[in-house]
Motif scaffolding. Structure first.
Motif, PDB file in Angstrom:
ATOM      1  N   TYR A 153      68.519  33.929  25.230  1.00 25.81           N
ATOM      2  CA  TYR A 153      69.684  35.066  24.589  1.00 25.81           C
ATOM      3  C   TYR A 153      69.925  34.697  23.272  1.00 25.81           C
TER       4      TYR A 153
ATOM      5  N   ILE B  87      65.777  37.053  24.111  1.00 23.29           N
ATOM      6  CA  ILE B  87      66.453  38.354  24.036  1.00 23.29           C
ATOM      7  C   ILE B  87      67.118  38.583  23.057  1.00 23.29           C
TER       8      ILE B  87
ATOM      9  N   ASP C 145      70.195  40.098  21.437  1.00 23.78           N
ATOM     10  CA  ASP C 145      71.197  40.650  22.399  1.00 23.78           C
ATOM     11  C   ASP C 145      71.995  41.966  21.452  1.00 23.78           C
TER      12      ASP C 145
ATOM     13  N   GLU D  52      74.375  43.344  23.507  1.00 21.52           N
ATOM     14  CA  GLU D  52      75.096  43.817  24.545  1.00 21.52           C
ATOM     15  C   GLU D  52      76.281  42.650  24.609  1.00 21.52           C
TER      16      GLU D  52
ATOM     17  N   THR E   7      62.282  40.245  22.680  1.00 23.44           N
ATOM     18  CA  THR E   7      62.550  41.445  23.050  1.00 23.44           C
ATOM     19  C   THR E   7      64.026  41.847  22.774  1.00 23.44           C
TER      20      THR E   7
ATOM     21  N   ARG F 292      67.940  43.472  23.991  1.00 25.00           N
ATOM     22  CA  ARG F 292      68.512  43.732  25.175  1.00 25.00           C
ATOM     23  C   ARG F 292      69.654  44.827  24.430  1.00 25.00           C
TER      24      ARG F 292
ATOM     25  N   VAL G  46      64.969  45.169  26.980  1.00 22.94           N
ATOM     26  CA  VAL G  46      65.740  44.718  28.078  1.00 22.94           C
ATOM     27  C   VAL G  46      66.826  45.564  28.548  1.00 22.94           C
TER      28      VAL G  46
ATOM     29  N   PRO H 232      70.427  46.276  30.850  1.00 22.39           N
ATOM     30  CA  PRO H 232      71.088  45.641  31.736  1.00 22.39           C
ATOM     31  C   PRO H 232      71.529  46.657  33.066  1.00 22.39           C
TER      32      PRO H 232
ATOM     33  N   TRP I 222      62.056  45.761  30.546  1.00 27.74           N
ATOM     34  CA  TRP I 222      62.434  44.554  31.452  1.00 27.74           C
ATOM     35  C   TRP I 222      63.809  45.003  31.892  1.00 27.74           C
TER      36      TRP I 222
ATOM     37  N   MET J  66      67.175  44.435  34.117  1.00 24.00           N
ATOM     38  CA  MET J  66      68.158  43.494  34.690  1.00 24.00           C
ATOM     39  C   MET J  66      68.598  44.029  36.070  1.00 24.00           C
TER      40      MET J  66
ATOM     41  N   THR K 268      66.198  32.486  31.999  1.00 22.81           N
ATOM     42  CA  THR K 268      66.946  33.100  30.953  1.00 22.81           C
ATOM     43  C   THR K 268      67.988  31.786  30.467  1.00 22.81           C
TER      44      THR K 268
END
Length: 287
Positions: free
Chosen positions: A12, A33, A35, A37, A67, A69, A94, A96, A123, A125, A218
């Motif tokens: 991440y 990832i 991120d 988020e 990727t 997220r 990705v 969540p 992907w 979660m 991860t």
């Protein structure tokens, strides 16, 4: 297995941190990832979205699986995140807290409406009780879904469980998600280890994840990459044994019972050995 993609270490990275995105180009992880988020404050999310999409479409991350997220379904940022991520064309988007097969379909439809290229997969979660209980339906919901990602911190919280060495409180959940992923023929990546200073505990959890059958882990810190890469790669001994077993099988075709190192060899052992070699070769190809 020739198109096998190693996902031993999936790191991440906060997309609001320009230095982190730059540093990620030199970290020897299998996947990233980027991120939008948890790692990004609300007022930084629009800028982070722009930075993540620019990074994902830059082509500057070599062989890493890049990727993005996005923020979860129902949040004020989700729609804009998903549209922008789809157009950036990362390896995967990705999402969540995916809780149902219907949500997978909704996400895939949104990706396709936004013009996501064919190589951009989803992907999901898995981090809530309902997601665990519906894991098989989620895993089989779309051909565009290529991996489940365990959100173990949220799962522990939702279960009112505790973080303990060995993860006994969530082992049934981990097994259920694994069963679903394998039944659907998709990848599954283990959750994060929170204490970045506890190397021994981290390596033990990597070993546990590999023994259970996860494809990788991860990660929340670059210092965890080397350990995960080693733990989720076949050992030299495993590679040697796989080659020997396959050779014995090929040499013994038509001879009735085939043995290797005193143990009977059946077709299922040969399949496992070939998988070991394909993983090894895919890792070697990363350089």
């Amino acid at each position: 297995m020739s198109d096998f993609t190693p996902l031993r270490s999936v790191l991440y990275m906060p997309s609001s941190n320009e230095r982190a995105l730059e540093k990620a180009k030199s970290i020897p992880c299998d996947g990233l990832i980027l991120d939008l988020e948890d790692a990004v404050a609300p007022d930084a999310k629009p800028a982070a979205r722009e930075a993540a999409c620019a990074a994902a479409s830059s082509g500057e991350y070599g062989r890493r699986t890049v990727t993005i997220r996005v923020n979860g379904i129902g949040t004020e940022w989700h729609d804009a995140d998903l549209t922008a991520a789809a157009q950036a064309g990362p390896a995967a988007v990705v999402v969540p807290k995916v809780g149902s097969a219907a949500e997978v379909q909704q996400l895939v439809d949104a990706l396709e409406r936004a013009g996501a290229p064919d190589h951009t997969t989803l992907w999901a979660m898995v981090e809530t009780p309902v997601a665990i209980l519906d894991a098989l339906a989620i895993a089989r919901a779309s051909d565009r879904l290529s991996a489940l990602v365990m959100g173990t911190n949220d799962l522990v919280k939702e279960l009112y469980a505790e973080h303990v060495p060995g993860r006994a409180p969530i082992l049934p959940s981990l097994h259920t998600a694994l069963l679903a992923a394998r039944a659907a023929g998709i990848a599954i990546i283990d959750g994060v280890y929170n204490d970045v200073k506890d190397t021994e505990g981290f390596l033990a959890e990597c070993e546990q994840g590999r023994q259970m059958g996860f494809d990788g882990k991860t990660l929340i810190h670059p210092g965890q990459v080397e350990g995960a890469n080693a733990a989720f790669a076949p050992s030299e001994r495993a590679v040697e044994d796989a080659r020997g077993l396959i050779q014995a099988w090929e040499d013994g075709q038509g001879a009735g019972v085939v043995t290797y190192q005193g143990k009977m060899v059946e077709n299922l052992h040969v399949e496992s050995a070939r998988r070991t070699l394909s993983i090894h070769e895919a890792i070697q190809a990363l350089g």
